[in-house]
Motif scaffolding. Structure first.
Motif, PDB file in Angstrom:
ATOM      1  N   PHE A  31       0.829  -1.202   0.000  1.00  0.00           N
ATOM      2  CA  PHE A  31       0.000   0.000   0.000  1.00  0.00           C
ATOM      3  C   PHE A  31       0.867   1.259   0.000  1.00  0.00           C
ATOM      4  O   PHE A  31       0.619   2.200  -0.741  1.00  0.00           O
ATOM      5  N   CYS A  32       1.910   1.275   0.833  1.00  0.00           N
ATOM      6  CA  CYS A  32       2.777   2.450   0.918  1.00  0.00           C
ATOM      7  C   CYS A  32       3.477   2.713  -0.404  1.00  0.00           C
ATOM      8  O   CYS A  32       3.514   3.841  -0.895  1.00  0.00           O
ATOM      9  N   LYS A 152       7.229   6.706   3.630  1.00  0.00           N
ATOM     10  CA  LYS A 152       7.319   5.488   2.820  1.00  0.00           C
ATOM     11  C   LYS A 152       8.669   4.792   2.974  1.00  0.00           C
ATOM     12  O   LYS A 152       8.736   3.571   3.210  1.00  0.00           O
ATOM     13  N   ASN A 153       9.765   5.557   2.896  1.00  0.00           N
ATOM     14  CA  ASN A 153      11.085   4.942   3.003  1.00  0.00           C
ATOM     15  C   ASN A 153      11.317   4.299   4.366  1.00  0.00           C
ATOM     16  O   ASN A 153      11.899   3.218   4.471  1.00  0.00           O
ATOM     17  N   LEU A 154      10.844   4.971   5.436  1.00  0.00           N
ATOM     18  CA  LEU A 154      11.030   4.404   6.772  1.00  0.00           C
ATOM     19  C   LEU A 154      10.117   3.200   7.013  1.00  0.00           C
ATOM     20  O   LEU A 154      10.487   2.272   7.730  1.00  0.00           O
ATOM     21  N   ILE A 155       8.936   3.222   6.394  1.00  0.00           N
ATOM     22  CA  ILE A 155       8.059   2.055   6.494  1.00  0.00           C
ATOM     23  C   ILE A 155       8.696   0.864   5.789  1.00  0.00           C
ATOM     24  O   ILE A 155       8.602  -0.282   6.257  1.00  0.00           O
ATOM     25  N   VAL A 156       9.365   1.109   4.658  1.00  0.00           N
ATOM     26  CA  VAL A 156      10.072   0.033   3.958  1.00  0.00           C
ATOM     27  C   VAL A 156      11.160  -0.550   4.857  1.00  0.00           C
ATOM     28  O   VAL A 156      11.315  -1.772   4.970  1.00  0.00           O
ATOM     29  N   VAL A 190      16.650   8.474   6.955  1.00  0.00           N
ATOM     30  CA  VAL A 190      16.011   9.213   5.869  1.00  0.00           C
ATOM     31  C   VAL A 190      17.032   9.566   4.787  1.00  0.00           C
ATOM     32  O   VAL A 190      16.778   9.383   3.595  1.00  0.00           O
ATOM     33  N   VAL A 191      18.206  10.074   5.211  1.00  0.00           N
ATOM     34  CA  VAL A 191      19.239  10.465   4.249  1.00  0.00           C
ATOM     35  C   VAL A 191      19.727   9.255   3.459  1.00  0.00           C
ATOM     36  O   VAL A 191      19.895   9.322   2.227  1.00  0.00           O
ATOM     37  N   ARG A 196      19.973   6.599  -1.659  1.00  0.00           N
ATOM     38  CA  ARG A 196      19.823   5.369  -2.447  1.00  0.00           C
ATOM     39  C   ARG A 196      18.881   5.596  -3.622  1.00  0.00           C
ATOM     40  O   ARG A 196      19.168   5.191  -4.758  1.00  0.00           O
ATOM     41  N   SER A 197      17.744   6.274  -3.374  1.00  0.00           N
ATOM     42  CA  SER A 197      16.782   6.559  -4.446  1.00  0.00           C
ATOM     43  C   SER A 197      17.382   7.492  -5.495  1.00  0.00           C
ATOM     44  O   SER A 197      17.166   7.302  -6.697  1.00  0.00           O
ATOM     45  N   ILE A 198      18.134   8.493  -5.044  1.00  0.00           N
ATOM     46  CA  ILE A 198      18.745   9.440  -5.988  1.00  0.00           C
ATOM     47  C   ILE A 198      19.778   8.734  -6.855  1.00  0.00           C
ATOM     48  O   ILE A 198      19.807   8.909  -8.084  1.00  0.00           O
TER      49      ILE A 198
END
Length: 536
Positions: A31-32, A152-156, A190-191, A196-198
């Protein structure tokens, strides 16, 4: 070298012992990821598409994009037209519901987005739909980006943490998904996930490189879940080293789930929800532990950050817990804050006198709530209820019944919430049936509310009542009981007797002369006439 079949076999074992929790965590992750991805909205396309769809006859210009306003249309309609203009779909006619929850459903249906549905509902209730469509879109884009970065990233990462603990502790609790939020290392997490996404995004410009780096950075959220104090360079480089020579095998591992994906598609996603997604997540964790073991054995650079030995207690003779126990926060290498809630205050026995006095407090509180609600919504005072005193017995009975029936389950809050939902439904439905059938009057009618049952109960109301019951059981009642006990016992008895006498007289009188009037009741004949008129 790890074996694909062996990994999946271990995954099935850990998943089987904690099946439903694995399913729920996998569903939350799905869902996230699905809700926070930019399929229809992103900064560039939103601005371009707005510019393309401007109709000069319907627009007024004020301070550029943010000040753009449509004439004669609500923002919900604008967002609806805007979205379907992007997708090329025709807007679908949806049933309109009343109430706050109904407004959420209406706006979500109109915009095909939970986020934009929430923004539009808030705009309608707080600002009377006066915010411009440009502001709504801009807010939606900003909040989407923030949600991806901070939620979202922290939920992952939290999902990875759950499955990592479930690898060895087969009774792992659902709340472990919130582990990233319970340590004072949120900024680093978070960073790391953002970088990683960037990096991944930039590598996709090389096409092939993006696919390769997707596997190189695969272990980053697991490394962060094990050690939230790791910096982003170390996590990314360590993941790349651990995945060196493993990318093709990892690709084949993913390919082995193709059958489950096809089955999920053919089953409308049900197979994915109940088997495919939790199975794959459990297998990915098994892969992480195999690569983790190899990295620690080989002593590769930065592998020392993989220092949570309690994630594999069976390999450490000093650990006294063993398979099947819970992972204890004190084991964690970083101090964990926001410990689990204690319920000692709610675990108590109330006296009959306390029940009587709390009954009137809840009844009065319910009366204040409903009067305030109508005063806020309609701007006029409406003396709610069938009786003439400042009390609504349904709230009193509901609170006391919840206390009596559910106090023994206070250590199971989700079960208490579910039971509160059921109890609230039974009490409200039976009360409505009695009043409607005996008095031929309706003191409430949820006919146009989202998910209602014969107009007597609705989802929104039951959710509110359930939350109210939780507050009563865990917070209000224990504190109120302590407060009441400070009052002299004889004084409490006198107050209780006076309230019982007055309310009994009020109840007897209201049986033949109930409280009625505009905003309080509607006769069943009037309701029927209105419904027939709408149909005609």
């Amino acid at each position: 070298m790890w074996d694909r079949k062996e990994l999946k076999s271990h995954a099935r074992v850990s998943m089987r012992y904690n099946y439903w929790r694995c399913v729920i965590i996998a569903a939350i992750l799905l869902f996230c990821i699905a809700d926070f991805t930019f399929t229809k909205f992103n900064i560039v396309s939103s601005t371009i598409e707005v510019a393309k769809t401007i109709n000069k006859d319907n627009w007024s210009y004020k301070q550029g994009f943010v000040g753009l306003q449509f004439k004669g249309k609500s923002n919900t309609e604008i967002i609806n037209n805007f979205i379907h203009g992007i997708t090329g779909e025709e807007p679908k006619m949806q049933k309109r519901y009343e109430g706050v929850l109904g407004s959420f459903i209406n706006n979500i249906n109109a915009s095909d987005s939970v986020l934009f549905g929430i923004l539009n509902t808030f705009n309608q209730f707080a600002f009377d739909d006066s915010l411009s469509a440009g502001v709504i879109i801009l807010l939606g884009v900003i909040l989407s980006i923030l949600a991806i970065i901070f939620v979202k990233n922290l939920i992952v990462v939290g999902g990875c943490r759950f499955y990592m603990e479930n690898h060895a502790y087969y009774s792992t609790d659902l709340v472990r998904i919130f582990m990233p939020f319970r340590v004072k290392k949120i900024r680093k997490q978070v960073v790391t996930m953002l970088m990683r996404s960037i990096y991944q995004f930039l590598w996709w410009f090389t096409i092939v490189g993006g696919f390769i780096k997707m596997y190189s950075y695969r272990l980053v959220p697991y490394i962060v879940a094990e050690n939230p104090d790791v910096d982003y360079k170390t996590a990314i480089n360590l993941s790349s080293r651990m995945m060196k020579g493993q990318k093709w095998n990892a690709f084949l591992l993913d390919l082995s789930f193709l059958g489950w994906r096809v089955g999920g598609y053919l089953s409308g996603g049900l197979l994915d929800i109940f088997i495919g997604n939790p199975y794959k997540s459990s297998t990915n964790v098994e892969l992480y532990f195999e690569l983790r073991k190899e990295a620690l054995t080989a002593g590769i650079e930065d592998s020392s950050v993989l220092n949570d030995k309690y994630l594999e207690p069976e390999s450490d003779s000093e650990v006294a817990t063993g398979i099947g126990a819970d992972y204890v926060d004190e084991y964690f290498t970083i101090p964990v804050y926001f410990k689990r809630m204690t319920y000692m205050g709610a675990v108590r026995k109330y006296t009959v006198l306390s029940y009587v006095l709390m009954f009137y407090v809840f009844a009065f509180g319910g009366w204040i709530w409903e009067v305030s609600f109508f005063l806020f919504m309609d701007g006029k005072f409406v003396k709610r209820g069938t009786m003439f005193g400042p009390w609504l017995p349904i709230y009193g009975f509901g609170g006391i019944i919840a206390l009596i029936c559910l106090h023994r389950f206070v250590k199971k809050p989700w079960f208490v919430f579910f039971c509160s939902f059921v109890l609230s439904g039974i009490i409200e439905y039976s009360t409505a049936w009695y009043l409607w059938e005996t008095k031929k009057m309706k003191w409430w009618d949820y006919t146009n509310e989202f998910m209602n049952l014969n107009g007597r109960i609705c989802l929104e109301g039951l959710l509110l009542f359930s939350v109210g019951c939780m507050l009563i059981i865990y917070y209000i009642a224990p504190h109120l009981d302590d407060l009441l006990k400070r009052i002299n016992y004889k004084v409490r008895v006198i107050i209780a007797i006076i309230l019982l006498i007055i309310s009994t007289i009020d109840w007897v009188y209201s049986q033949s002369h109930p409280n009625t009037g505009e905003g309080i009741t509607t006769s069943t004949l009037t309701v029927l006439s209105l419904q027939m008129g709408k149909q005609i």
